[in-house]
Design an enzyme around this catalytic site. Structure first.
Site, PDB file in Angstrom:
ATOM      1  N   LYS A   1       0.828  -1.213   0.000  1.00 30.73           N
ATOM      2  CA  LYS A   1       0.000   0.000   0.000  1.00 30.73           C
ATOM      3  C   LYS A   1       0.866   1.267   0.000  1.00 30.73           C
ATOM      4  O   LYS A   1       0.497   2.242  -0.639  1.00 30.73           O
ATOM      5  CB  LYS A   1      -1.066  -0.002   1.102  1.00 30.73           C
ATOM      6  CG  LYS A   1      -0.596  -0.031   2.511  1.00 30.73           C
ATOM      7  CD  LYS A   1      -1.793  -0.096   3.452  1.00 30.73           C
ATOM      8  CE  LYS A   1      -1.365  -0.479   4.856  1.00 30.73           C
ATOM      9  NZ  LYS A   1      -0.286   0.324   5.459  1.00 30.73           N
TER      10      LYS A   1
ATOM     11  N   ARG B   1      -8.226   1.654  10.197  1.00 32.95           N
ATOM     12  CA  ARG B   1      -7.645   0.344  10.467  1.00 32.95           C
ATOM     13  C   ARG B   1      -8.618  -0.541  11.253  1.00 32.95           C
ATOM     14  O   ARG B   1      -8.322  -1.686  11.534  1.00 32.95           O
ATOM     15  CB  ARG B   1      -6.419   0.577  11.319  1.00 32.95           C
ATOM     16  CG  ARG B   1      -5.125  -0.093  11.026  1.00 32.95           C
ATOM     17  CD  ARG B   1      -4.265   0.063  10.052  1.00 32.95           C
ATOM     18  NE  ARG B   1      -2.965  -0.540  10.265  1.00 32.95           N
ATOM     19  CZ  ARG B   1      -1.863  -0.032   9.750  1.00 32.95           C
ATOM     20  NH1 ARG B   1      -1.893   1.068   9.085  1.00 32.95           N
ATOM     21  NH2 ARG B   1      -0.732  -0.664   9.904  1.00 32.95           N
TER      22      ARG B   1
ATOM     23  N   ARG C   1      11.964  -5.790   3.163  1.00 31.49           N
ATOM     24  CA  ARG C   1      11.628  -4.378   2.901  1.00 31.49           C
ATOM     25  C   ARG C   1      12.698  -3.417   3.431  1.00 31.49           C
ATOM     26  O   ARG C   1      13.222  -3.588   4.520  1.00 31.49           O
ATOM     27  CB  ARG C   1      10.285  -4.057   3.565  1.00 31.49           C
ATOM     28  CG  ARG C   1       9.830  -2.641   3.310  1.00 31.49           C
ATOM     29  CD  ARG C   1       8.374  -2.480   3.408  1.00 31.49           C
ATOM     30  NE  ARG C   1       7.844  -2.840   4.714  1.00 31.49           N
ATOM     31  CZ  ARG C   1       6.561  -2.731   5.026  1.00 31.49           C
ATOM     32  NH1 ARG C   1       5.699  -2.339   4.119  1.00 31.49           N
ATOM     33  NH2 ARG C   1       6.143  -3.060   6.223  1.00 31.49           N
TER      34      ARG C   1
ATOM     35  N   ARG D   1      13.020  -1.189   8.757  1.00 31.93           N
ATOM     36  CA  ARG D   1      12.202  -0.766   9.883  1.00 31.93           C
ATOM     37  C   ARG D   1      12.271  -1.808  10.993  1.00 31.93           C
ATOM     38  O   ARG D   1      12.269  -2.999  10.716  1.00 31.93           O
ATOM     39  CB  ARG D   1      10.750  -0.585   9.436  1.00 31.93           C
ATOM     40  CG  ARG D   1      10.418   0.828   9.094  1.00 31.93           C
ATOM     41  CD  ARG D   1       9.117   0.991   8.391  1.00 31.93           C
ATOM     42  NE  ARG D   1       8.034   0.168   8.891  1.00 31.93           N
ATOM     43  CZ  ARG D   1       6.812   0.155   8.374  1.00 31.93           C
ATOM     44  NH1 ARG D   1       6.545   0.926   7.346  1.00 31.93           N
ATOM     45  NH2 ARG D   1       5.875  -0.611   8.853  1.00 31.93           N
TER      46      ARG D   1
ATOM     47  N   ARG E   1       1.249  -8.364  13.516  1.00 31.07           N
ATOM     48  CA  ARG E   1       0.522  -7.371  12.705  1.00 31.07           C
ATOM     49  C   ARG E   1      -0.507  -8.052  11.811  1.00 31.07           C
ATOM     50  O   ARG E   1      -1.594  -7.535  11.589  1.00 31.07           O
ATOM     51  CB  ARG E   1       1.507  -6.562  11.855  1.00 31.07           C
ATOM     52  CG  ARG E   1       2.417  -5.696  12.688  1.00 31.07           C
ATOM     53  CD  ARG E   1       3.431  -4.978  11.830  1.00 31.07           C
ATOM     54  NE  ARG E   1       2.823  -3.866  11.132  1.00 31.07           N
ATOM     55  CZ  ARG E   1       3.235  -3.405   9.951  1.00 31.07           C
ATOM     56  NH1 ARG E   1       4.253  -3.961   9.340  1.00 31.07           N
ATOM     57  NH2 ARG E   1       2.634  -2.397   9.391  1.00 31.07           N
TER      58      ARG E   1
END
Ligand code: AMP
Length: 218
Positions: free
Chosen positions: A14, A89, A128, A163, A174
């Site tokens: 996203k 969310r 990532r 991250r 998550r």
């Protein structure tokens, strides 16, 4: 005015799609995750309060998030349109957003749901990398998203960082939170007739093609 919500499990792309749409349509990109990370980086009182919540992969409180969103939506940068990346969310946030839209006389726009299976998302999470400088997103395990030079941003030559919440354990937490809290939004927005699904396994260029078709269709 174009307004979009990107709804997706963690690491479905996203952030990447938001950056592409931001450039394509000159929209303001509102990432609640980025706004929160900025607070942490600046070590504001809010930043200190939310750091451990984010590191664990849990959700920051709805009040904090709604306040950040209202501040953004009433700023001039959003007057041409905006993309919401990471908000709402959960159902409470979606309802608060509906009320905010009514108050500001804005319309809901379209909701783009990015779909991909859990194994792929886990792999993407671990690979990532984010540019510390401009926020561009790369992936060292996905051929088309690798940086040209190792650990250097193609766009601004800033340093690429991993991250802290991009570990397997945090991903699992998550993903579970996504299933419990965010997944119900699919039916919420389907019921309003504004939900459009995009296959998020195809790569960013193809995702952009799908998204443009949806956005450009009246
Ligand atoms: P993201 O960059 O969207 O993956 O968000 C990173 C983290 O920020 C999430 O795991 C949450 O801890 C927090 N966060 C971002 N957006 C929200 C939101 N709308 N509500 C609650 N927590 C959020």
């Amino acid at each position: 005015m174009i307004s979009l919500i990107l709804l997706a499990p963690p690491a479905a792309g996203k952030g990447t799609l938001s950056h592409l749409l931001e450039e394509e349509y000159h929209l303001e990109h509102i990432s609640t995750g980025d706004l929160l990370r900025e607070e942490i980086k600046k070590e504001t009182p809010l930043g200190k309060q939310i750091k451990s919540v984010i590191d664990e992969g849990a959700f920051v409180s709805d009040d904090v998030i709604i306040r950040l969103i209202e501040q953004k939506l009433t700023s001039p940068s959003c007057k041409n349109g905006y993309i919401l990346d990471g908000f709402p969310r959960n159902i409470a946030q979606a309802q608060a957003y509906d009320a905010l839209l009514k108050k500001l006389h804005l319309s809901l726009g379209k909701v783009l749901l990015l779909e991909a299976d859990k194994d792929l998302l886990e792999k993407r999470t671990v690979g990532r990398r984010i540019c510390e400088n401009c926020g561009a997103i790369y992936n060292i395990y996905v051929k088309e998203s690798m940086p040209k030079e190792e650990n250097i941003c193609d766009r601004c030559h800033g340093p690429l960082i991993k991250r802290k919440d991009d570990s397997i354990a945090v991903f699992q937490a998550r993903y579970q939170t996504y299933l419990e809290k965010t997944h119900p939004l699919i039916d919420y927005y389907r019921g309003k007739g504004v939900l459009y699904t995009i296959d998020a396994t195809t790569g960013k260029d193809q995702m952009l093609v799908y998204a443009k078709k949806i956005i450009d269709c009246e």
